[in-house]
Each structure stands twice: as structure tokens, then as C-alpha cells.
Motif scaffolding. Sequence first.
Motif, PDB file in Angstrom:
ATOM      1  N   ILE A  61      74.346  14.475  54.129  1.00 39.29           N
ATOM      2  CA  ILE A  61      72.884  14.175  53.482  1.00 39.29           C
ATOM      3  C   ILE A  61      72.747  12.911  53.205  1.00 39.29           C
ATOM      4  CG2 ILE A  61      72.470  14.235  51.255  1.00 39.29           C
ATOM      5  CD1 ILE A  61      74.377  16.969  51.100  1.00 39.29           C
ATOM      6  N   PRO A  62      71.382  12.370  53.882  1.00 40.67           N
ATOM      7  CA  PRO A  62      71.232  11.026  53.092  1.00 40.67           C
ATOM      8  C   PRO A  62      71.428  10.090  51.927  1.00 40.67           C
ATOM      9  CG  PRO A  62      69.991  12.574  54.109  1.00 40.67           C
ATOM     10  CD  PRO A  62      70.374  13.322  53.499  1.00 40.67           C
ATOM     11  N   VAL A  63      72.152   8.929  51.964  1.00 40.41           N
ATOM     12  CA  VAL A  63      72.334   8.674  50.674  1.00 40.41           C
ATOM     13  C   VAL A  63      71.788   6.990  50.119  1.00 40.41           C
ATOM     14  CG1 VAL A  63      74.037   6.597  49.967  1.00 40.41           C
ATOM     15  CG2 VAL A  63      74.642   9.387  51.174  1.00 40.41           C
ATOM     16  N   PHE A  64      70.789   7.279  49.000  1.00 38.22           N
ATOM     17  CA  PHE A  64      70.342   5.655  48.958  1.00 38.22           C
ATOM     18  C   PHE A  64      70.928   5.428  47.777  1.00 38.22           C
ATOM     19  CE2 PHE A  64      67.471   8.933  50.117  1.00 38.22           C
ATOM     20  CZ  PHE A  64      66.401   8.271  51.378  1.00 38.22           C
ATOM     21  N   SER A  65      71.350   3.916  47.995  1.00 44.45           N
ATOM     22  CA  SER A  65      72.280   3.251  47.023  1.00 44.45           C
ATOM     23  C   SER A  65      71.671   1.423  47.081  1.00 44.45           C
ATOM     24  CB  SER A  65      73.787   3.480  47.896  1.00 44.45           C
ATOM     25  OG  SER A  65      74.137   2.963  45.896  1.00 44.45           O
ATOM     26  N   ASP A  66      72.897   0.263  46.770  1.00 46.65           N
ATOM     27  CA  ASP A  66      72.214  -0.700  46.928  1.00 46.65           C
ATOM     28  C   ASP A  66      72.836  -0.901  48.390  1.00 46.65           C
ATOM     29  OD1 ASP A  66      75.479  -0.540  46.898  1.00 46.65           O
ATOM     30  OD2 ASP A  66      75.289  -1.467  44.477  1.00 46.65           O
ATOM     31  N   ARG A  67      72.833  -2.362  48.409  1.00 50.90           N
ATOM     32  CA  ARG A  67      73.278  -2.904  49.618  1.00 50.90           C
ATOM     33  C   ARG A  67      74.537  -2.303  50.459  1.00 50.90           C
ATOM     34  NH1 ARG A  67      69.079  -8.081  51.964  1.00 50.90           N
ATOM     35  NH2 ARG A  67      69.880  -7.935  53.880  1.00 50.90           N
ATOM     36  N   SER A  68      75.259  -2.380  49.819  1.00 47.55           N
ATOM     37  CA  SER A  68      76.845  -2.096  50.019  1.00 47.55           C
ATOM     38  C   SER A  68      77.181  -1.009  50.946  1.00 47.55           C
ATOM     39  CB  SER A  68      78.633  -1.816  48.537  1.00 47.55           C
ATOM     40  OG  SER A  68      76.814  -0.772  48.325  1.00 47.55           O
ATOM     41  N   VAL A  69      75.569  -0.227  51.381  1.00 51.22           N
ATOM     42  CA  VAL A  69      75.875   0.971  52.693  1.00 51.22           C
ATOM     43  C   VAL A  69      75.676   0.566  53.486  1.00 51.22           C
ATOM     44  CG1 VAL A  69      76.060   2.845  50.595  1.00 51.22           C
ATOM     45  CG2 VAL A  69      73.522   2.206  51.291  1.00 51.22           C
ATOM     46  N   GLU A  70      74.355  -1.064  53.167  1.00 51.15           N
ATOM     47  CA  GLU A  70      73.890  -1.604  54.711  1.00 51.15           C
ATOM     48  C   GLU A  70      74.949  -1.282  55.345  1.00 51.15           C
ATOM     49  OE1 GLU A  70      70.829  -5.037  55.805  1.00 51.15           O
ATOM     50  OE2 GLU A  70      72.859  -5.606  54.242  1.00 51.15           O
ATOM     51  N   GLY A  71      74.028  -0.650  56.306  1.00 49.57           N
ATOM     52  CA  GLY A  71      73.908  -0.755  58.007  1.00 49.57           C
ATOM     53  C   GLY A  71      75.593   0.714  58.058  1.00 49.57           C
ATOM     54  N   ARG A  72      75.015   1.533  57.894  1.00 47.09           N
ATOM     55  CA  ARG A  72      76.190   2.742  57.694  1.00 47.09           C
ATOM     56  C   ARG A  72      75.370   4.549  58.437  1.00 47.09           C
ATOM     57  NH1 ARG A  72      80.434   4.176  53.032  1.00 47.09           N
ATOM     58  NH2 ARG A  72      81.105   5.272  54.656  1.00 47.09           N
ATOM     59  N   PRO A  73      75.061   4.340  59.088  1.00 45.99           N
ATOM     60  CA  PRO A  73      74.841   5.977  59.897  1.00 45.99           C
ATOM     61  C   PRO A  73      74.178   6.650  58.245  1.00 45.99           C
ATOM     62  CG  PRO A  73      75.487   5.573  61.551  1.00 45.99           C
ATOM     63  CD  PRO A  73      76.270   4.849  59.977  1.00 45.99           C
ATOM     64  N   GLY A  74      72.410   6.652  58.474  1.00 46.12           N
ATOM     65  CA  GLY A  74      72.412   8.300  56.647  1.00 46.12           C
ATOM     66  C   GLY A  74      71.993   7.227  56.005  1.00 46.12           C
ATOM     67  N   ALA A  75      72.347   6.101  55.634  1.00 41.92           N
ATOM     68  CA  ALA A  75      72.699   5.257  54.331  1.00 41.92           C
ATOM     69  C   ALA A  75      71.172   4.363  54.232  1.00 41.92           C
ATOM     70  CB  ALA A  75      73.701   4.787  54.029  1.00 41.92           C
ATOM     71  N   TYR A  76      70.772   4.311  53.215  1.00 44.14           N
ATOM     72  CA  TYR A  76      69.073   3.192  52.548  1.00 44.14           C
ATOM     73  C   TYR A  76      69.429   3.219  51.388  1.00 44.14           C
ATOM     74  CZ  TYR A  76      67.590   7.080  56.554  1.00 44.14           C
ATOM     75  OH  TYR A  76      67.173   7.328  57.282  1.00 44.14           O
ATOM     76  N   TRP A  77      68.914   1.692  51.359  1.00 49.32           N
ATOM     77  CA  TRP A  77      69.000   0.567  50.535  1.00 49.32           C
ATOM     78  C   TRP A  77      68.255   0.281  49.674  1.00 49.32           C
ATOM     79  CZ3 TRP A  77      68.103  -4.229  50.088  1.00 49.32           C
ATOM     80  CH2 TRP A  77      68.255  -5.290  51.797  1.00 49.32           C
ATOM     81  N   VAL A  78      68.178  -0.053  48.163  1.00 51.22           N
ATOM     82  CA  VAL A  78      67.076  -0.720  47.842  1.00 51.22           C
ATOM     83  C   VAL A  78      68.086  -1.907  46.014  1.00 51.22           C
ATOM     84  CG1 VAL A  78      65.033  -1.075  45.276  1.00 51.22           C
ATOM     85  CG2 VAL A  78      65.572   0.885  47.329  1.00 51.22           C
ATOM     86  N   ASP A  79      68.183  -3.021  46.190  1.00 53.73           N
ATOM     87  CA  ASP A  79      68.708  -4.176  45.319  1.00 53.73           C
ATOM     88  C   ASP A  79      67.864  -5.123  44.835  1.00 53.73           C
ATOM     89  OD1 ASP A  79      71.190  -5.051  44.631  1.00 53.73           O
ATOM     90  OD2 ASP A  79      71.384  -4.242  46.771  1.00 53.73           O
ATOM     91  N   VAL A  80      68.461  -5.699  44.423  1.00 51.04           N
ATOM     92  CA  VAL A  80      67.696  -7.261  43.953  1.00 51.04           C
ATOM     93  C   VAL A  80      68.684  -7.962  44.573  1.00 51.04           C
ATOM     94  CG1 VAL A  80      67.200  -6.169  41.932  1.00 51.04           C
ATOM     95  CG2 VAL A  80      69.921  -7.494  41.960  1.00 51.04           C
ATOM     96  N   ASP A  81      67.884  -9.625  44.181  1.00 53.02           N
ATOM     97  CA  ASP A  81      68.576 -11.078  44.980  1.00 53.02           C
ATOM     98  C   ASP A  81      69.522 -11.230  44.082  1.00 53.02           C
ATOM     99  OD1 ASP A  81      69.433 -13.003  46.406  1.00 53.02           O
ATOM    100  OD2 ASP A  81      66.918 -13.444  47.131  1.00 53.02           O
ATOM    101  N   THR A  82      70.652 -10.734  43.882  1.00 58.87           N
ATOM    102  CA  THR A  82      71.204 -11.016  42.828  1.00 58.87           C
ATOM    103  C   THR A  82      71.787 -12.731  43.063  1.00 58.87           C
ATOM    104  OG1 THR A  82      72.809  -9.126  43.013  1.00 58.87           O
ATOM    105  CG2 THR A  82      74.052 -10.845  41.625  1.00 58.87           C
ATOM    106  N   GLY A  83      71.971 -13.102  43.903  1.00 63.69           N
ATOM    107  CA  GLY A  83      72.299 -14.779  44.185  1.00 63.69           C
ATOM    108  C   GLY A  83      70.789 -15.758  43.391  1.00 63.69           C
ATOM    109  N   ALA A  84      70.181 -15.482  44.290  1.00 61.82           N
ATOM    110  CA  ALA A  84      69.073 -16.305  43.595  1.00 61.82           C
ATOM    111  C   ALA A  84      68.739 -16.057  41.999  1.00 61.82           C
ATOM    112  CB  ALA A  84      67.598 -15.553  44.521  1.00 61.82           C
ATOM    113  N   ALA A  85      68.433 -14.612  41.434  1.00 61.82           N
ATOM    114  CA  ALA A  85      68.628 -14.303  40.349  1.00 61.82           C
ATOM    115  C   ALA A  85      69.745 -15.323  39.174  1.00 61.82           C
ATOM    116  CB  ALA A  85      68.819 -12.794  39.592  1.00 61.82           C
ATOM    117  N   VAL A  86      70.923 -14.969  39.732  1.00 62.57           N
ATOM    118  CA  VAL A  86      72.245 -16.173  38.522  1.00 62.57           C
ATOM    119  C   VAL A  86      71.527 -17.917  38.735  1.00 62.57           C
ATOM    120  CG1 VAL A  86      74.553 -16.931  39.196  1.00 62.57           C
ATOM    121  CG2 VAL A  86      73.702 -14.501  38.947  1.00 62.57           C
ATOM    122  N   ARG A  87      71.557 -17.622  40.393  1.00 62.81           N
ATOM    123  CA  ARG A  87      71.166 -19.698  40.188  1.00 62.81           C
ATOM    124  C   ARG A  87      69.805 -19.848  39.602  1.00 62.81           C
ATOM    125  NH1 ARG A  87      72.427 -22.068  44.743  1.00 62.81           N
ATOM    126  NH2 ARG A  87      74.025 -21.189  45.956  1.00 62.81           N
TER     127      ARG A  87
END
Length: 377
Positions: free
Chosen positions: A156-182
Motif C-alpha cells: 500500500i502506498p505510504v504518504f508521510s514526512d521526509r523520513s520515508v524519502e527513498g523508500r519504494p512506494g513512499a511519498y512525502w510532504v514536509d516543511v523546511d524545518t531548518g529554515a523555519a527555526v533559523r
Amino acid sequence: MTSGSRHGGQPFSPTPRVRLVDVAREAGLSKTTVSAALNDTGRLSPAVREKARETARRMGYRPNATARQLRAGRAKLIGYVVGEMADAPAVFLESPYFARLTGATAATALRRGYALVLLPAGSLQSEWSELPLDAVIVTDPGADDRIVDDVLAAGIPVFSDRSVEGRPGAYWVDVDTGAAVRATLDHFREQGARRPVLVVPDSTTRFHAEVFAAHREWCAEHGLPERVVRVAEPGNGPVVRAVETALTGAVAAGEEPAGAGGRPDGGDGPGAGDRPDAGDRPDALLVVAEASPPLVLGAARRLGYDVPGDLLLACVSEDVTAEHTEPPVTTLSLRPEAIAEAGIDHLVRVLERGGREPLGAVVPTRLDIRASSVRQH
């Protein structure tokens, strides 16, 4: 709800399902015309199309979902899991961020013809394996969360944050956390702060790990000591106690999570007399652990801090009460509605175009600067 086969003293009998042919007969139209009107196809006049739709609505007609699923090859059901709250599944709707994210995701999915199925965090594969899920959304999974592995193993396809990047069948939507904190810490520095302190959850999610890393790098770049208090569990009480710990003593990187009483050692809560010397007092506070901004502001005031005179304050929060305090509290918004919109749009395109879409997308955050973090010159 009550069980049993009787309602009001009479045997319960379900209302017969309204068929397409019933709508056509009532509207005085052909079955083909009504079908075209309801499916937004064919060359029909606006008046005919509206007549068919209004008749169907008035009669309570519902399309045959099973037939549609067979034609489309999809059940149009999306599983939804809040990974960060695996240890406290009943708490996540008390969070303004997760409540807004969940509501926006459900509403956006429904507009695209999909329904959300809420799966408790920590669900076992046996509990959802027989559901005809087209995809599963896992928000903020922990580093050791099994749900992502189990869903991908089930094909089953998974949609999550960038922690799943590079895994077959996984897709992500995330924020630029580093830029936000800075951006938030740079704003503090522009306002003259040199001793910022960070209150962050003791969490293994990618977001919180990146917050900690960005804060560490920023402090190193500016030659400032790291001042960090970790919060052991979610909720207003633990976060407020951690804020009190942050404001009543010098804290450093690697600080143990605040205990039940708000101190790293779990001792009694601090009082105004426990403030550090003026030269070591925090002069800016970034609260990433979610809590009510009025409660955070109140904690600072109980300890004798003037905001923003002595202390600049910003919270990562979607709580609208931040705008109505005195002074109004600066917030870093992760924009949950925009995340939901981007995530569902990404999901639908993947499901309906055979996975030919990019694997990820970044949603900008928003720093709403208010009086709590602006020095009066």
C-alpha cells in the motif's frame, strides 16, 4: 446507539435503496440522461443537468459504490495515522495543529472523492489488513514506528514526512524545518537577544530532530551556548513546567526531559525567587513543544519576566488565542491546511496517474511576528 431489531415498538425495516431508474422516472428523463448528468458527462443543457441532479438529491439517490469501485479499481479509502501520538492516541485532537491537519485532510480528501479512515497509532497489521485502503497517510512517524514498514510490506502506498524519502512506494510532504527555526532565531537576534532557550519535545520524529539540529548549528555559528529543555510528554501541563525550568536556571544541550514537577530532576515547581542572575537569564524563548500560548505567557509572568521587555517569546503553534493575548504572541505556523492540500493533491495524482509524480514536496512555513518578540526601542 442501541441494539436490537425494534425501533419505537415496531420491527425495523430498512428503506429500499433508490435506483437510477427511479430517479429517471421521477424526473421524466431517460436513465442514460440521468447517468450523464450525475457523472458530469454528455452534452446536456444546464437545465436538464440541474433537473436530474436535484431530483436525485431530493430522492436520496446514492451511486452504487461497489460498482464504481470495480470500474475504478479503487475503494477510495485512505488510512490516516498520527504517528507522533502513538503513546497517547486520545490526545492528538486536543492539539490545535493535529486537529486542524486532520480536519483539513479529511475535507480535502472528500472533495477529491476519497474518504479518510482513522487508524489508531500503533495499530497492528491484523487490525487494518482487510480494509480496502488505497493509501495510508502517516503523520510525523517516530523513528521506531512499525506502521510505515507494515503498510509498505502490504503493498500500500505510504504518504508521510521526509523520513520515508527513498523508500519504494513512499511519498512525502514536509516543511523546511531548518529554515523555519533559523528564521525565528534570526528574528530574536535582530531584536537584540543573545541568550535564547529552546523548549522541545523529547521526540524521535524527523521534525523535532531537525529542530534540535538547526538550533545546535545556529548556536554554533553565532558562538552562543545551547540552552535546551526537553519535554517528556505532550500536554499543556508538562510543557508549562518545562517552560518554568527553562526560565529559572541555566540549561544546556542534552538536558534531561523535565520531570513531573517541571525540573530535570523532577523536584518541586520553581517560583519567582528561583530566577537566575540577570546576566545569565534567558532573554528569548522558543517553545516548539505545543502548548497554549496564553499559558506559556502566564508562566513567564509568574516568574517575574516582562514580555517583551525582559524576554522575547515565540511558540510553534496554530492556536488562534495567540493573537488575543497581551501582548499578542509570535507564532511559527506549520500551515496544516496547506500541508493537507499539498498532501492530498500529491496522493490523488499518484493514485490516479500510476505513480509518475515526484516523490516529495515542501510546504513553506509562516512566521507571524507579533508584539511578544519585538523590543520597544
